[in-house]
Design a protein around this motif. Structure first.
Motif, PDB file in Angstrom:
ATOM      1  N   ARG A 100      12.057 -15.483  -8.803  1.00  0.00           N
ATOM      2  CA  ARG A 100      12.716 -16.635  -8.196  1.00  0.00           C
ATOM      3  C   ARG A 100      11.735 -17.585  -7.525  1.00  0.00           C
ATOM      4  O   ARG A 100      11.996 -18.786  -7.449  1.00  0.00           O
ATOM      5  N   TYR A 103       9.931 -20.159  -9.952  1.00  0.00           N
ATOM      6  CA  TYR A 103      10.819 -21.157 -10.538  1.00  0.00           C
ATOM      7  C   TYR A 103      10.976 -20.972 -12.049  1.00  0.00           C
ATOM      8  O   TYR A 103      11.336 -21.889 -12.759  1.00  0.00           O
ATOM      9  N   SER A 104      10.704 -19.761 -12.524  1.00  0.00           N
ATOM     10  CA  SER A 104      10.958 -19.431 -13.921  1.00  0.00           C
ATOM     11  C   SER A 104      12.394 -18.937 -14.046  1.00  0.00           C
ATOM     12  O   SER A 104      12.857 -18.143 -13.226  1.00  0.00           O
ATOM     13  N   THR A 105      13.094 -19.393 -15.068  1.00  0.00           N
ATOM     14  CA  THR A 105      14.489 -18.974 -15.263  1.00  0.00           C
ATOM     15  C   THR A 105      14.614 -17.952 -16.389  1.00  0.00           C
ATOM     16  O   THR A 105      15.714 -17.722 -16.894  1.00  0.00           O
ATOM     17  N   LEU A 108      16.885 -15.176 -15.354  1.00  0.00           N
ATOM     18  CA  LEU A 108      18.221 -15.738 -15.180  1.00  0.00           C
ATOM     19  C   LEU A 108      18.929 -15.869 -16.521  1.00  0.00           C
ATOM     20  O   LEU A 108      20.124 -15.573 -16.640  1.00  0.00           O
ATOM     21  N   PHE A 182      19.838 -18.158  -6.040  1.00  0.00           N
ATOM     22  CA  PHE A 182      20.000 -18.953  -7.251  1.00  0.00           C
ATOM     23  C   PHE A 182      19.461 -20.368  -7.059  1.00  0.00           C
ATOM     24  O   PHE A 182      18.961 -20.980  -8.013  1.00  0.00           O
ATOM     25  N   TRP A 185      15.854 -20.158  -7.631  1.00  0.00           N
ATOM     26  CA  TRP A 185      15.616 -19.945  -9.057  1.00  0.00           C
ATOM     27  C   TRP A 185      15.696 -21.254  -9.855  1.00  0.00           C
ATOM     28  O   TRP A 185      14.959 -21.457 -10.812  1.00  0.00           O
ATOM     29  N   THR A 186      16.618 -22.123  -9.474  1.00  0.00           N
ATOM     30  CA  THR A 186      16.955 -23.255 -10.342  1.00  0.00           C
ATOM     31  C   THR A 186      16.600 -24.625  -9.782  1.00  0.00           C
ATOM     32  O   THR A 186      16.786 -25.628 -10.467  1.00  0.00           O
ATOM     33  N   ASP A 189      14.788 -27.028 -11.984  1.00  0.00           N
ATOM     34  CA  ASP A 189      15.271 -27.134 -13.355  1.00  0.00           C
ATOM     35  C   ASP A 189      16.482 -28.063 -13.360  1.00  0.00           C
ATOM     36  O   ASP A 189      17.550 -27.714 -12.859  1.00  0.00           O
ATOM     37  N   PHE A 192      20.342 -27.328 -14.242  1.00  0.00           N
ATOM     38  CA  PHE A 192      21.280 -26.647 -13.347  1.00  0.00           C
ATOM     39  C   PHE A 192      21.687 -27.590 -12.220  1.00  0.00           C
ATOM     40  O   PHE A 192      20.844 -28.088 -11.474  1.00  0.00           O
ATOM     41  N   VAL A 211      24.499 -21.180 -17.966  1.00  0.00           N
ATOM     42  CA  VAL A 211      23.586 -20.279 -18.681  1.00  0.00           C
ATOM     43  C   VAL A 211      24.084 -20.030 -20.103  1.00  0.00           C
ATOM     44  O   VAL A 211      23.303 -20.022 -21.058  1.00  0.00           O
TER      45      VAL A 211
END
Length: 217
Positions: A100, A103-105, A108, A182, A185-186, A189, A192, A211
């Motif tokens: 997380r 910042y790689s998904t 996820l 979350f 995490w996103t 990006d 999202f 997703v």
């Protein structure tokens, strides 16, 4: 009564620690975690700054007090001159939330949302048990892991018993923690678009639908 190992000085503790746990598996602001050489436990060693936080050893909640699948309470406390040096707790792997901060998904996109929702409900049930004992949870957002079956809270030494109802606060802490995870995490990006004001079930459903759409491409 907590299971406590007492050491006469840091030299004795460091010698014991090196022999019991040598493979580093993680590091945070409080200290470093290692996996045991002879058991399936995590050994956490506090940095000097956190060693001096003046924990009240008698008030730290351990597995001798309560055992729940969703909370990795300390099993053995390491103490020297009244200071908490570290502790052991159960090993949790894999952690689907471990990327997380990069910042790689990738994780996820592989997440099983059905299992996550089941794990969330199980953790809510465990929070009922904690709240009945008036145990107030702390700093969950940055200490929550998911092993594919259970959501598990770690680093629980700051949890405390209080003389008031804490159920609603504990549930709000859980929901906030998931949203924070979350969001971390996103947030970089643009695919999202998450609204943190949503109720947690709608929030997770929105994320799941996004997703699913992305998996098709």
């Amino acid at each position: 009564m907590a299971n406590i190992m007492y050491f006469k000085d840091m030299i004795e503790f460091d010698y014991y620690f090196r022999n019991r746990a040598s493979k580093k598996i993680g590091e945070g602001t409080e200290g470093v975690c290692y996996v045991g050489n002879f058991d399936a436990l995590v050994y956490k060693k506090f940095t000097q700054r956190f060693t001096n936080m003046n924990y009240d050893i008698s008030k730290i909640i351990t597995t001798d007090d309560i055992k729940l699948d969703s909370f990795a309470f300390p099993e053995t406390l390491f103490v020297c001159n009244g200071e908490l040096l570290g502790y052991t707790t159960r090993y949790i792997a894999p952690d689907y939330f471990n990327d997380r901060y990069t910042y790689s998904t990738d994780n996820l996109m592989r997440l099983d949302f059905q299992k996550l929702k089941v794990a969330y409900n199980l953790m809510r049930e465990d929070l009922v048990h904690l709240s009945q004992k008036r145990i107030h949870i702390y700093d969950l957002a940055y200490n929550l892991m998911f092993d594919g079956r259970n959501l598990v809270a770690v680093d629980t030494c700051n949890y405390e018993r209080v003389n008031r109802s804490v159920y609603q606060e504990n549930i709000e802490s859980l929901d906030y923690a998931l949203k924070t995870l979350f969001d971390l995490w996103t947030r970089k990006d643009e695919r999202f678009q998450l609204d943190s004001s949503l109720e947690i079930d709608k929030y997770i459903l929105t994320l799941e639908r996004t997703v699913r759409k992305l998996r098709k491409y």
